[in-house]
Design an enzyme around this catalytic site. Sequence first.
Site, PDB file in Angstrom:
ATOM      1  N   CYS A   1       0.642  -0.916   0.314  1.00 43.54           N
ATOM      2  CA  CYS A   1      -0.003  -0.163   0.179  1.00 43.54           C
ATOM      3  C   CYS A   1       1.234   1.337   0.053  1.00 43.54           C
ATOM      4  O   CYS A   1       0.850   1.909   0.680  1.00 43.54           O
ATOM      5  CB  CYS A   1      -1.277  -0.002   0.667  1.00 43.54           C
ATOM      6  SG  CYS A   1      -2.329   1.411   0.974  1.00 43.54           S
ATOM      7  N   GLU A   2       1.695   1.644  -0.347  1.00 43.83           N
ATOM      8  CA  GLU A   2       2.288   2.820  -1.536  1.00 43.83           C
ATOM      9  C   GLU A   2       2.630   2.958  -2.602  1.00 43.83           C
ATOM     10  O   GLU A   2       3.081   1.762  -3.509  1.00 43.83           O
ATOM     11  CB  GLU A   2       3.806   1.831  -0.636  1.00 43.83           C
ATOM     12  CG  GLU A   2       4.717   3.229  -0.213  1.00 43.83           C
ATOM     13  CD  GLU A   2       4.826   4.250   1.125  1.00 43.83           C
ATOM     14  OE1 GLU A   2       5.540   5.292   0.501  1.00 43.83           O
ATOM     15  OE2 GLU A   2       4.278   3.374   1.420  1.00 43.83           O
TER      16      GLU A   2
END
Length: 461
Positions: free
Chosen positions: A389-390
């Site tokens: 999640c980046e």
Amino acid sequence: MRAHEAGALHADLGQRAPAWLRPPADVNQLLPQLWPSGVARGRDGGLSVAGVPVAQLAAEHGTPAYVLDEADLRARCRAFVAGFRGMDVYYAGKALLCKAVVRVVAEEGLRLDVCTGGELAVALAAGMPPERIGFHGNNKSVAELSRALDAGVGRIILDSFTEIDRLTVLARERGVRQPVMIRVTVGVEAHTHEYIATGHEDQKFGFSLADGSAQAAAERVLDDGVLQLIGLHSHIGSQIFDTAGFEVSARRVLGLHAELAKHTGAELAELDLGGGFGIAYTSQDDPASPVELGAGITGIVEQECAARGLAVPRLSVEPGRAIIGPAVFTLYEVGTVKPVDGLRTYVSVDGGMSDNLRTALYGAAYSATLASRASSAGPMLTRIVGKHCEAGDVVVQDEFLPADTRPGDLVAVPGTGAYCRSLAHNYNHVPRPPVVAVADGRSRVIVRRESEDDLMALDVG
């Protein structure tokens, strides 16, 4: 969009990639300089390593996985021993350290650099003779220095006046004369990323040559007499492709060598010029061979010593990533394929920045290939990204893959032996991948995959 249409579109969009990256004539081609020597495409178009298909490795060991070609690693060790004949070659434990790798480099006649107590523990557990271990680090603790002394490591590379005092007390208590080197910051700007350049003045490592600290450190050790000063150490950085920086470094550190001989009468027996030799991550990288590097460095030192009337000290080098980096590739499975507004296609794999932080950390460039099959589709410009999640979770910034790349395909990224497993982490609580060694048609796990139980083991609630 049909596969052939996507291929045509992305071939036209090659200008969106870096200037050097253009659609390949054959998207299935493997560039030998990027891959371990045991990697080839089989009759079915899929990759194999040392005779084992990657599809079989994925089925047996899962993905993502770091895949080590053991014969390739051994060949690279031998090449550096031969290319630097008469010198001590140190394998950099920080690049990739596990017991199996330590045993290989020991069997092939190399020495080993460590820089923490944990790395020292692995080296000793693997059976590396302690006299062939060098201990680096800019902030070694009392406990780490004590363990190094008690183990009998071959040399400790001193990095600060505090460390000199600390080690002197510990050695005096034990009645041992520990061999040490002074790490000299020579003020050389290596042509590499600022995070892996270590020879310039404004950084944390070593004693400055320019302000006299290096000479003062050496003289303190010599005057006190508790520690045995065997030589000077210099390291200018990593991913270096020529010997120009080493020429400047050697000239400067040998100048200090000569000053010490003149003023103290001590002509030191050894000299370590570091290393950090570069490898090919993309088609633009052209590393020199160990023979070329060895001849270049030997010539530089001999010339400088002759000019100063010095005996040539025993030399040691630290090739760094050049030994382990090319011997490993990472195997992933494609999860999703997402064209984005005619710009490129995002290919998401089941790993990412948790198993290869280097792209996010300092923009490292990598290559990739479709590994589970060959394709007759045209090339499409892709960005290979991870599952984290980046937005910065990128494995390969720009690469052409076949336009029919689809979920379930295997993708392989070469050149991941150095620093990828060492920098691996558990962002988003993703377990770290295994290291799988392949030799003579067989595979074995040398570092197992982490499990959810491993993640929970340290969480005491």
